[in-house]
Scaffold this active site. Structure first.
Site, PDB file in Angstrom:
ATOM      1  N   ASP B 196      -6.781 106.970  -0.541  1.00  0.00           N
ATOM      2  CA  ASP B 196      -6.040 106.537  -1.689  1.00  0.00           C
ATOM      3  C   ASP B 196      -6.796 105.130  -1.983  1.00  0.00           C
ATOM      4  OD1 ASP B 196      -3.315 106.227  -3.261  1.00  0.00           O
ATOM      5  OD2 ASP B 196      -3.470 104.521  -2.227  1.00  0.00           O
ATOM      6  N   LYS B 200      -8.836 103.516  -5.528  1.00  0.00           N
ATOM      7  CA  LYS B 200      -8.381 102.168  -6.073  1.00  0.00           C
ATOM      8  C   LYS B 200      -9.335 101.181  -6.130  1.00  0.00           C
ATOM      9  CE  LYS B 200      -3.468 103.122  -5.106  1.00  0.00           C
ATOM     10  NZ  LYS B 200      -2.493 102.798  -4.142  1.00  0.00           N
TER      11      LYS B 200
END
Lengths: 415, 415
Positions: B196, B200
C-alpha cells in the site's frame, strides 16, 4: 504569454527573479503557458547583477505597460507597497505578494479591487513563508469547518527561544545573535513583541473562517519576559515554550492571540525548532493537520510566490469574492476559561522542601513544584492545576505575602 | 450546475455523500457554482439510509446521463473501478478518486483519457488520506526541484508499530488489535508488507518528479519481522522505528523503496504516531517541508475528495498533460552506499561485558552495543558505524561464528 514585473528587488524579490531566470522556460513548458520576467522596479542601480537588464526606477513604466499582466509585490512596509499594488490591480494586472503588512491592513480592499478588475490578488507567501498553507486552507480543506489554528509563525522568535535553550543564553544574548545572523532586525519590536505573528494569524484566520479577522484585534504578548530559567525548568518537566499564534472559532465568535505557551513534548508544534515554522489546523472532517517548513528566507518565500504565479497560470479566470471581504468576524476573549499556569518564582533562602510545602499550601496538591534552576538557585517554578486568571491572581497574592518569594513570569500551559 | 454521482457507497463514498448532503449549499454559495449530489451507485439497497433516494445499481444510469458532470470513484480494487472510471472520463465527466490501486496501476492512462476528453482526473485522496499533499506538490512547490520524499503513508502499520511499543506487544498481537479496531483488514498483506505504501510513494514520486514511477519498481520490505525488542532497544538509544516509504531523485535517476528505518528522535517523522501519516518533502528552494494529518478514515479521506471537487469547480478548464504521462523514470538502487545498521541479536549465556567486547571486536569502536531487552535477556542489539551491505554481511558472518550468537533482524538507520 504572461509578462511578469517584480516591484522591489530585496531579499524576496531577487529570489523570485533568480527562480524566474532559472526556471521560466521549464515552467512554461510544464504548464503550457509562456511566462517571462520583463521588468524589475528598484531604486538602486544594481550594476553588474543579473537584474540590471530589467531595471527601472519608475513604477509607471510597469503600471502603464499593457503587456505586463502580473506584478510581484516584494516592497516592504505599508503605504508605498499598498498604493502600487492598488494601482497595478486597477490597471488589470494580477498581483502576488509576500508583504504581510499590506495583506493584514488592506487585504479586503485589495482582494475586492482585484475582483472588480477580474484579476487576482494572491498572498501565499505572506504567512508561513515557504509553507503551503493559504492554498490548502482555501481549497484542500475548504469543506471543513475549521475550529482552531495554532502556529509558530515567526522564525525570529522561534530561533531566539531555541538558541536560548540550547546555549543557555538570556533573551538579550540570543537576540543579539539573531541580529548578527540577519534573522532579526535592528529594531526587533515587530518580531519579539508578537506583532508579526499577529498579522499572520489574522491573515490565516480570515481565510480559514471566511470572515475578516483584524490583526489589531489580536491580543499580543511577546517573548521579552522569557528567561533561560523558564526554558530550563519547563523542559525538565516535559514542556517546551513556544511563541504561539492562535485563533479559536467557537459559537460563531473568534478569539485570536499571540502568546508564549508551554507545549507538552507530544504536541506537534513542540518539535518545530529554530527558524522553522509550523501551522496546526483543526478541521471538522480532517481532525488535526500540520504544515511545517521554512517560514522565511529568500528562496522559500520566493517558492511560495512562484506557487501563486502557477496558480494564476493554471487557474480559472472566474473566482468568487471570499467571505472575509464581505463580513467582519465577531471577536471574543476567553477570560473565564481555566488553564494550567507555569509560574516562575524568585525565592530567597528557602529550601526545596520548604518550597514544596509552600507551593502545595497555596496551590493545592495538583500543583507541581518544578524545583530550582541549575544556573541560578534563586530562580524556581511551579505549574498550577486548572485555574481561572482571577483565581491565579488570588493565589499568587497569597504566595507572595512572604517577602522571600516573588513571581517573575506567568505562562499558560497548552494541554 | 455541477451534478455529482458517487460510485461505491462504502466508508469513503458515504463520507463524501454525508459532506455533500450537509455542505452543498454552503459550498455552492462560497464558490459561486451550484453543486448537487445526484446519484449513488451501490449494489446494496441501503434502505432507510440518507443515501436511498440517490441509489442506483446500474452504472450506465450515471455514465449515460449527460447532466452528470462529475463522478466520485470510491469503489475499491482495480478492474471494475478502472473500467468505470475510464468510461466516465470518455463520457466527458470529471472523475475524483481515493482509489490508489487504479491511480498507481492506470494513472497515466486515466490522466491522458481525461486530457483527451477535456475533463480532469483527480486523486488527492489516493495518497496521504486527508493530508493535502498532491496539490501542494503540483502547484505550491512546483517551481522546486524535489530531490527526496519520505513518508509514513500507511496508517495501519504505523498504528501497529506504535501499539507494539506502547503496550509491549508482539507484531501478531498488535495486528490482531488493529484488525479488531477496523484499522487492518482480514488479509493484512497489502498494509504490513508495504504494498500500500509502495503505491502511494509511486503516486507522489510521479507527481513530484514529473516522470512516471511504477509502483512495481518500488522495493518493498514490510514490518512482519519487527519485534517489540527492536522498538524497545532502539528507543533506549534515541531512535524510533517507522515504516518509511521514500524516493530519492539523484542525477536524473530515481530510487524508491518502502522499508522500516530507525529515525533519530529529532526527525520530524519520528513524531508521527498511531494512525497519523506524514510526508516530508525536500525541495531545492523550500528545503524541508512536512505535511501531517490523518492518512485514512471516512471523513478525512472524504475531505480530500471535496478538495478535488472544489479545485475542479474553481480551476481552469485548460490544463496541461503532466510529465509522468509522457515519460517513465529511470530507476536505480543504492546498493553501494553506506549506512549505519541496527542489528537485533539472539545470544545465549553471554554477559553484557562480554557482548560489548565481542561487538567492538567485530564492528570496531564506532559500533554501539544497545544492551539487552528488559523483557527477554536473550535479545540484544547493536548499532554499527557506516558500512556497505557487503561489509555488513561479512561482519555478521564473523560475529555469528559463535554458536551462541545469531542475527535476527537488520534495519537501516536514517541520519
Amino acid at each position: 504569454m504572461v509578462k511578469i514585473a517584480i516591484m522591489g528587488c530585496g531579499v524576496v524579490g531577487s529570489g523570485v527573479a533568480d527562480i524566474l531566470l532559472e526556471k521560466s522556460e521549464e515552467l512554461s513548458r510544464k504548464f503550457n503557458k509562456k511566462i517571462e520576467l520583463t521588468r524589475i522596479l528598484d531604486i538602486r542601480d544594481l550594476k553588474g547583477t543579473p537584474y540590471e537588464p530589467f531595471l527601472t526606477k519608475d513604477a509607471n513604466e510597469i503600471i502603464n505597460d499593457p503587456d505586463i499582466n502580473m506584478v510581484i509585490m516584494t516592497i516592504g512596509g505599508e503605504e508605498h507597497a499598498f498604493t502600487l499594488t492598488k494601482k497595478a490591480l486597477e490597471a488589470g494586472k494580477h498581483v502576488v505578494t509576500s508583504n504581510k503588512e499590506i495583506v493584514a491592513a488592506f487585504g479586503r480592499e485589495l482582494v475586492e479591487t482585484a475582483y472588480n478588475n477580474s484579476v487576482r490578488f494572491m498572498y501565499e507567501a505572506s504567512a508561513g513563508g515557504g509553507i503551503p498553507i493559504i492554498r490548502p486552507l482555501n481549497i484542500c480543506l475548504a469543506s471543513n469547518d475549521i475550529y482552531e489554528i495554532q502556529g509558530i509563525l515567526n522564525g525570529t522568535t522561534n530561533y531566539i527561544l531555541t538558541k536560548m535553550y540550547r546555549d543557555k543564553m538570556s533573551f538579550e544574548e540570543a537576540l543579539a545573535k539573531a541580529q548578527q545572523k540577519g534573522y532579526a532586525e535592528a529594531d526587533p519590536t515587530a518580531d519579539v513583541d508578537g506583532h508579526d505573528a499577529a498579522r499572520k494569524i489574522a491573515i490565516l484566520s480570515s481565510v480559514a473562517y471566511d470572515r475578516f479577522v483584524d490583526y489589531k484585534d489580536v491580543s499580543c504578548t511577546g517573548i521579552r519576559n522569557i528567561s533561560y530559567e523558564d526554558l530550563e525548568l519547563s523542559s525538565a518537566n516535559g514542556f517546551k515554550i513556544k511563541l504561539i499564534a492562535r485563533s479559536i472559532n467557537k459559537d460563531g465568535k473568534i478569539e485570536a492571540l499571540v502568546e508564549p505557551l508551554l507545549l507538552g513534548e507530544d504536541h506537534m508544534l513542540a518539535k518545530v525548532d529554530s527558524v522553522f515554522n509550523g501551522v496546526l489546523v483543526k478541521g471538522s472532517y480532517t481532525g488535526d493537520s500540520m504544515f511545517y517548513g521554512k517560514g522565511a528566507g529568500k528562496l522559500p518565500t520566493a517558492s511560495a510566490i512562484l506557487g501563486d504565479i502557477i496558480e494564476i497560470l493554471t487557474g480559472s479566470s472566474e473566482h468568487s469574492l471570499p467571505g472575509f471581504v464581505k463580513e467582519k468576524a465577531e471577536m471574543t476573549t476567553s477570560k473565564q476559561d481555566s488553564f494550567r499556569f507555569f509560574v516562575r518564582l524568585w525565592k530567597n533562602s528557602i529550601s526545596t522542601e520548604e518550597m514544596e510545602k509552600i507551593v502545595v499550601n497555596s496551590f493545592g496538591k495538583v500543583a507541581i513544584y518544578c524545583g530550582e534552576s541549575e544556573v541560578n538557585r534563586k530562580k524556581a517554578a511551579l505549574i498550577t492545576g486548572y485555574l481561572s486568571r482571577e483565581e491565579l491572581d488570588k493565589k499568587i497574592e497569597e504566595l507572595t505575602k512572604s517577602l522571600n518569594i516573588k513571581v517573575e513570569n506567568v505562562i499558560k500551559v497548552e494541554d
